[in-house]
Enzyme design. Structure first.
Site, PDB file in Angstrom:
ATOM      1  N   GLN A  82      54.068  58.101 -80.338  1.00 12.22           N
ATOM      2  CA  GLN A  82      53.621  59.401 -80.857  1.00 12.22           C
ATOM      3  C   GLN A  82      54.252  60.519 -80.033  1.00 12.22           C
ATOM      4  O   GLN A  82      54.504  60.372 -78.837  1.00 12.22           O
ATOM      5  CB  GLN A  82      52.090  59.497 -80.754  1.00 12.22           C
TER       6      GLN A  82
ATOM      7  N   ASP B 187      53.034  63.215 -78.832  1.00  9.48           N
ATOM      8  CA  ASP B 187      52.282  63.684 -77.655  1.00  9.48           C
ATOM      9  C   ASP B 187      52.102  62.578 -76.603  1.00  9.48           C
ATOM     10  O   ASP B 187      51.362  62.746 -75.646  1.00  9.48           O
ATOM     11  CB  ASP B 187      50.917  64.224 -78.083  1.00  9.48           C
ATOM     12  N   ARG B 188      52.783  61.473 -76.805  1.00  7.97           N
ATOM     13  CA  ARG B 188      52.744  60.327 -75.862  1.00  7.97           C
ATOM     14  C   ARG B 188      51.395  59.602 -75.873  1.00  7.97           C
ATOM     15  O   ARG B 188      51.162  58.734 -75.032  1.00  7.97           O
ATOM     16  CB  ARG B 188      53.099  60.752 -74.438  1.00  7.97           C
ATOM     17  N   LEU B 189      50.493  59.979 -76.798  1.00  6.17           N
ATOM     18  CA  LEU B 189      49.271  59.176 -76.956  1.00  6.17           C
ATOM     19  C   LEU B 189      49.600  58.101 -78.004  1.00  6.17           C
ATOM     20  O   LEU B 189      49.157  58.159 -79.153  1.00  6.17           O
ATOM     21  CB  LEU B 189      48.095  60.056 -77.412  1.00  6.17           C
TER      22      LEU B 189
ATOM     23  N   ILE C 111      62.856  61.719 -76.470  1.00  4.43           N
ATOM     24  CA  ILE C 111      62.940  62.103 -77.879  1.00  4.43           C
ATOM     25  C   ILE C 111      61.521  62.281 -78.412  1.00  4.43           C
ATOM     26  O   ILE C 111      60.566  61.799 -77.801  1.00  4.43           O
ATOM     27  CB  ILE C 111      63.712  61.063 -78.727  1.00  4.43           C
TER      28      ILE C 111
END
Ligand SMILES: Cc1cc2nc3c(=O)[nH]c(=O)nc-3n(C[C@H](O)[C@H](O)[C@H](O)COP(=O)(O)O)c2cc1C
Length: 254
Positions: free
Chosen positions: A216, A218-220, A31
């Site tokens: 987040q 963007d996976r950061l 997600i």
């Protein structure tokens, strides 16, 4: 014979394909977490110690109707042989001294905590894309506090606590229901109080570390961890920041 084998093979292939078509693509499950303009930065901390920050995030979780049990946390304990086990329990109080929950003192988790007080607990609030991780040591709550909380529970829950020798094998559900009926006959009468069993009560997790995680897109992801200072360590204001009440905090890589 050859034709039979070929038909069987074709059948096998089509079966496998339809099973594959039906199966859920777990690898593709993801997600979207928060956008770049909704990061969790050090300047967003409402408190420089973990309890104030926990309060802010927990209270926000409580306002979300999609989160039915914001106080559900996954509690991990460790066996004497070093095997971890995890299960959900409900947080029933928190403050500067720690995080409280109640259970059966004869349960697997309780037996493990008797021998090793080190535990970890994790909350996950999906709609907020937030998780909180707690690590610390448990102490039993006072008998008085356990009695007060026990009697604040609905009477059927008090009876269920008496009827269950949590974590022990039981022959059938009927055995439990039979015990429940006996207790109901005894206690579901006016003016009668269910006595708290001696094998039931509360714990407090006194944290050594509390991490606030926000996912987040963007996976950061953002991770800010409060912890106690190690011996000889000094906050440098760059990697490790001075907090309040003897806490320091640091940002961890996602
Ligand atoms: C959402 C949720 C909340 C739970 N809350 C509690 C709780 O507060 N106390 C408790 O003893 N068990 C609670 N349980 C049941 C435990 O997860 C577990 O089955 C039980 O405590 C026995 O665990 P153990 O055998 O590892 O000791 C809860 C389960 C769920 C799914």
């Amino acid at each position: 014979m050859g034709r039979f084998l070929a038909r069987t093979f074709v059948l096998f292939l089509s079966e496998t394909r339809s099973v594959r078509k039906m199966s859920i693509d777990i690898g593709g499950m993801r997600i979207k977490y928060k956008d770049k303009d909704e990061t969790f930065l050090e300047k967003h901390l409402v408190s420089k110690e973990p309890f104030g920050q926990f309060k802010a995030w927990f209270e926000e979780a409580c306002t979300k109707k999609e989160i039915l049990e914001p106080n559900a946390m996954c509690l991990a304990t460790v066996s004497p042989q070093g095997f971890p086990s995890a299960r959900f329990v409900l947080l029933k109080g928190y403050g500067k001294e720690g995080f409280k929950f109640f259970t059966n003192y004869g349960s697997r988790k309780a037996r493990e905590m008797d021998l090793n007080p080190n535990v970890a607990a994790t909350f996950y609030w999906e709609v907020l894309n937030r998780s909180i991780r707690i690590e610390g040591q448990v102490d039993k709550l006072s008998e008085e506090e356990s009695v007060t909380y026990f009697h604040s529970r609905p009477v059927p829950s008090q009876i269920a606590a008496c009827a269950s020798h949590q974590s022990t094998p039981i022959e059938s559900r009927d055995v439990l229901q039979e015990r429940e009926s006996v207790l109901e006959a005894q206690y579901l009468v006016p003016e009668k109080e269910v006595p708290k069993p001696s094998y039931w009560g509360g714990y407090i997790i006194r944290p050594q570390a509390v991490e606030f995680w926000q996912g987040q897109r963007d996976r950061l992801h953002d991770r800010i961890k409060f912890r106690k200072l190690n011996v000889g360590e000094q906050p440098d204001g760059k990697l490790l920041h001075e907090g309040e009440d003897g806490w320091v905090y640091e940002r961890l890589s996602p």
